[in-house]
Write an enzyme that holds these catalytic residues in place. Sequence first.
Site, short mmCIF file in Angstrom:
data_model
loop_
_atom_site.label_atom_id
_atom_site.label_comp_id
_atom_site.label_asym_id
_atom_site.label_seq_id
_atom_site.Cartn_x
_atom_site.Cartn_y
_atom_site.Cartn_z
N LYS A 1 -6.22 6.86 10.13
CA LYS A 1 -5.56 5.91 9.76
C LYS A 1 -5.96 4.88 8.85
O LYS A 1 -6.94 4.59 8.55
CB LYS A 1 -5.69 5.25 11.12
CG LYS A 1 -4.01 3.98 11.73
CD LYS A 1 -4.37 2.97 12.57
CE LYS A 1 -2.69 2.46 12.90
NZ LYS A 1 -2.44 2.02 13.46
N LYS B 1 -7.66 -1.61 6.49
CA LYS B 1 -8.39 -2.92 5.50
C LYS B 1 -10.07 -2.21 6.08
O LYS B 1 -10.93 -2.32 5.11
CB LYS B 1 -8.14 -3.91 5.86
CG LYS B 1 -7.42 -4.31 4.02
CD LYS B 1 -7.23 -5.58 4.76
CE LYS B 1 -6.75 -6.36 3.96
NZ LYS B 1 -6.01 -7.96 4.18
N CYS C 1 -3.92 -6.25 23.68
CA CYS C 1 -3.35 -5.37 22.81
C CYS C 1 -3.23 -4.51 22.15
O CYS C 1 -4.06 -2.93 21.58
CB CYS C 1 -2.38 -6.24 21.76
SG CYS C 1 -1.37 -5.59 20.40
N HIS D 1 0.99 -1.08 0.28
CA HIS D 1 0.06 0.05 -0.07
C HIS D 1 1.12 0.58 0.23
O HIS D 1 2.16 1.39 0.28
CB HIS D 1 -1.06 0.25 0.84
CG HIS D 1 -0.84 0.11 2.13
ND1 HIS D 1 -0.13 0.74 3.02
CD2 HIS D 1 -0.48 -0.75 3.53
CE1 HIS D 1 0.49 0.49 4.33
NE2 HIS D 1 0.56 -0.56 4.73
N CYS E 1 0.78 -11.12 21.49
CA CYS E 1 -0.05 -11.31 20.64
C CYS E 1 0.06 -11.55 19.45
O CYS E 1 0.94 -11.24 18.82
CB CYS E 1 -0.27 -9.07 20.98
SG CYS E 1 -0.99 -9.08 19.21
N HIS F 1 3.71 1.33 2.03
CA HIS F 1 5.01 0.50 1.63
C HIS F 1 5.96 1.17 0.49
O HIS F 1 6.90 1.36 -0.13
CB HIS F 1 4.78 -0.72 0.72
CG HIS F 1 3.85 -1.29 2.49
ND1 HIS F 1 2.93 -1.94 1.80
CD2 HIS F 1 4.58 -2.38 3.47
CE1 HIS F 1 2.75 -2.42 2.87
NE2 HIS F 1 3.38 -2.61 3.81
N CYS G 1 1.02 -8.38 16.92
CA CYS G 1 2.35 -8.24 16.65
C CYS G 1 3.61 -9.21 16.57
O CYS G 1 4.79 -8.41 16.67
CB CYS G 1 2.51 -7.28 17.88
SG CYS G 1 0.83 -6.65 17.77
N HIS H 1 -3.57 -4.30 18.62
CA HIS H 1 -4.84 -4.54 18.01
C HIS H 1 -6.02 -4.62 18.70
O HIS H 1 -7.21 -5.17 18.10
CB HIS H 1 -4.44 -5.93 17.97
CG HIS H 1 -3.27 -5.99 16.71
ND1 HIS H 1 -1.80 -6.05 16.75
CD2 HIS H 1 -3.58 -6.13 15.21
CE1 HIS H 1 -1.37 -6.42 15.97
NE2 HIS H 1 -1.95 -6.19 14.67
O1 ME8 Z 1 7.16 -4.35 9.89
N1 ME8 Z 1 3.06 4.53 6.58
O2 ME8 Z 1 6.79 -4.74 8.40
P1 ME8 Z 1 5.06 -4.05 6.94
C1 ME8 Z 1 4.25 5.29 6.02
N2 ME8 Z 1 8.21 -7.15 8.27
N3 ME8 Z 1 5.00 4.11 6.10
C2 ME8 Z 1 4.25 2.99 5.89
C3 ME8 Z 1 2.89 2.99 6.50
C4 ME8 Z 1 2.35 4.49 6.44
N4 ME8 Z 1 1.56 4.19 7.16
N5 ME8 Z 1 2.77 1.57 6.36
C5 ME8 Z 1 3.52 1.17 6.65
C6 ME8 Z 1 6.90 -5.21 9.48
N6 ME8 Z 1 4.54 1.79 6.23
C7 ME8 Z 1 8.38 -5.67 8.96
C8 ME8 Z 1 9.80 -5.09 9.08
S1 ME8 Z 1 12.17 -4.89 8.95
C9 ME8 Z 1 13.95 -6.15 9.10
C10 ME8 Z 1 11.40 -6.06 9.37
C11 ME8 Z 1 5.46 1.19 5.93
O3 ME8 Z 1 4.87 -4.82 6.29
C12 ME8 Z 1 6.72 1.62 6.97
O4 ME8 Z 1 8.46 2.00 6.17
O5 ME8 Z 1 4.69 -3.80 8.37
C13 ME8 Z 1 7.51 0.76 8.10
O6 ME8 Z 1 7.99 0.53 8.71
C14 ME8 Z 1 7.32 -0.58 6.99
O7 ME8 Z 1 5.73 -0.31 5.58
C15 ME8 Z 1 6.52 -1.91 7.98
O8 ME8 Z 1 6.38 -2.23 7.10
#
Ligand code: ME8
Length: 670
Positions: free
Chosen positions: A295, A298, A143, A18, A126, A21, A129, A146
């Site tokens: 925020k 989904k 939590c 999304h 959780c 990312h 998380c 969540h």
């Molecule tokens: O945490 N605004 O993966 P994740 C800005 N797998 N950036 C956002 C965002 C938002 N609303 N939502 C997500 C994980 N991101 C772990 C990471 S690393 C060794 C392991 C981006 O899929 C942002 O970069 O939940 C956030 O830190 C990341 O997606 C979290 O991705």
Amino acid sequence: MNTFFITTPIYYVNARPHLGHAYTTVVADAMARYHKLAGQDTLFLTGTDEHGDKIVQAAEKEGKSPKEFVDGISARFQALWPRLDVANDRFVRTTDPTHVASVQSFLQKVYDAGDIYFGEFGGHYCYGCERFYTEKELENGLCPQHLSKPEFISEKNYFFRMSKYLPWLKEHIEQNPTFIRPERYRTEVLSMLESGALEDLCISRPKSRLTWGIELPFDKDYVCYVWFDALINYISALGWPDGADFERYWPGEHLVAKDILKPHAVFWPTMLKSAGLPQYRHLNVHGYWLVRDTKMSKSLGNVVEPEEMAQRFGADAFRYFLLREMHFGSDASFSDEALVGRINADLANDLGNLFSRVLSMTAKYFGSRVPAPKQFDEADKAIEDLCATAMRNFSQLFGNVQFAQGLESLWELVRALNKYVDSQAPWALHKQGNMERLATVMYVLLAAMRKTALCLWPVMPVACGKMLEQLGQPVQETLPPVPVLEEEMGSLDGLVPGTGVAEASNLFPRIEVKKDPAVAEKAKAAKAQAKAEKNAARQQKGDGGKPVEPCASGDDAAVSGRPNIDFDHFKALDMRVGTVLVAEKHPNADRILRLEIDFGEGQPRQILSGLAEHYAPEAMVGKRVCAVLNLEPRKIRGLMSHGMVLTAGDGNSLTLLALDGNMPDGSEIA
Ligand code: ME8
């Protein structure tokens, strides 16, 4: 060797990519391109995080095996990046056999160093998380992320002696002011470390509970905790322990959002320390994208799909918006209106218009060939200086992860070039037959446009290629590694007179927003009613009962229904620019935000503003605002307000008055 290695988080594959990312990955791509442009040997890594309970649960829901499931979603991430013109050099998956081997070597190394022990542990787990919570951390037994009830699990597990390294970590952060940046996140980590709440880290899960993970090399009944596994991607992708790329590119820097600050700022440095590896250079932490100040989720149905944005508005424009709109470190709010507004103002009106008018004049006056300049006069020299300054500022700010400010300084140049066209009036020079002066003016414009285009390669790579092509620059030879940004910051050179340029340009067509007629009609009626009510109130109140005279001379005043004021009254207003440092809801008034704003006065000023229905408090922090400071202070529901933030509204919606330039706090508005 002069290298630059940048990483994004590896994303969970339990959901589709999304806006969030896309933002992190576009920023990483822009950083990698910027460092290439600066002449560095650059490596850019992204990837997917594929182990853990969450993935197993998501796979089960779709009736797939975990591997089948992760292959599908990881492929979606990989397919998205080229559509956003993201050119990552590597893509790591935690199910890659090379990653698995690397994680096992790392675990063994830390185990051999005596930093892993076996112990009993009970905690509230959780699944969302993928972590244990202590009693204290839960909110009403739930939590905090969540809002679901965690499961109490008591089991034997392996622990990493993280606590042993915390005093060292605190010292390291204190001694390296940009290890974690921006500053607010550094402060947050330091207070986390000072709180004494951090303990050793549980790094295993028994296979009896979870099999989808990397087996511990020293106990085959356990798999590795997903975070311990995931963080190691940053070096497994470089072939650690034996790969030559590890030698070449490590230490690198990381880019993450604030949600995963703790694992990156606490777990990862202590893991590296225990394994005897050098620390990363910087942890760059950004804020969250909200959607219309709410925020993204989904369940609310407001998830922004990056692919759709790139299709509707073009990848370049979408990338520009992401980098320009979010002040790195603060939250930002996404809406179609904000995106269209930026595209129309900055790209269509400023940059696109500059290319279009200059190229069509070059066609008309010089048959689309770059003319040879003569002696520069004051105005030309001013543009040359501004061009060098804008490029230097852009470069410095961009290198310092201040992308929005970097682009703003480049736009000062773009806007100045448009003004230079107006003030030099090439059409008048042509009419006067002053071809020498006309040649110089057109050369100055074309050369400055080339420099602007070069700076924009990290942000809008495809549009940059088009701009350079339109300026007759062979793109393959022009783009990195050939022009090193530093070398381009001097005089207005780089364009060879006689070079053929495009006859016309339409880089960023204006986007017309089709308004829903019913919504537009409603807004119009509401506006008319509000105006009528206001006028009636004024007529009644007037000045000591005197009806207000409609203005005879000024059309504007007649439209607003307000009387003219004299200049002295206007001058009496003390209006200034400031930055919001703190924003929170008024404890006793739903519609009001309490703001603390820095106007360069030495200490922040408290202003209460009726913005709560239009801006989430977290979206306000870091925003630049315009305000009237010398209003009589007023008490509103128990709190004092020392001024008024300026907004524009149409009866339905309200937006802050934006600044068209980067002025320091306290700058006067006149
Ligand atoms: O945490 N605004 O993966 P994740 C800005 N797998 N950036 C956002 C965002 C938002 N609303 N939502 C997500 C994980 N991101 C772990 C990471 S690393 C060794 C392991 C981006 O899929 C942002 O970069 O939940 C956030 O830190 C990341 O997606 C979290 O991705």
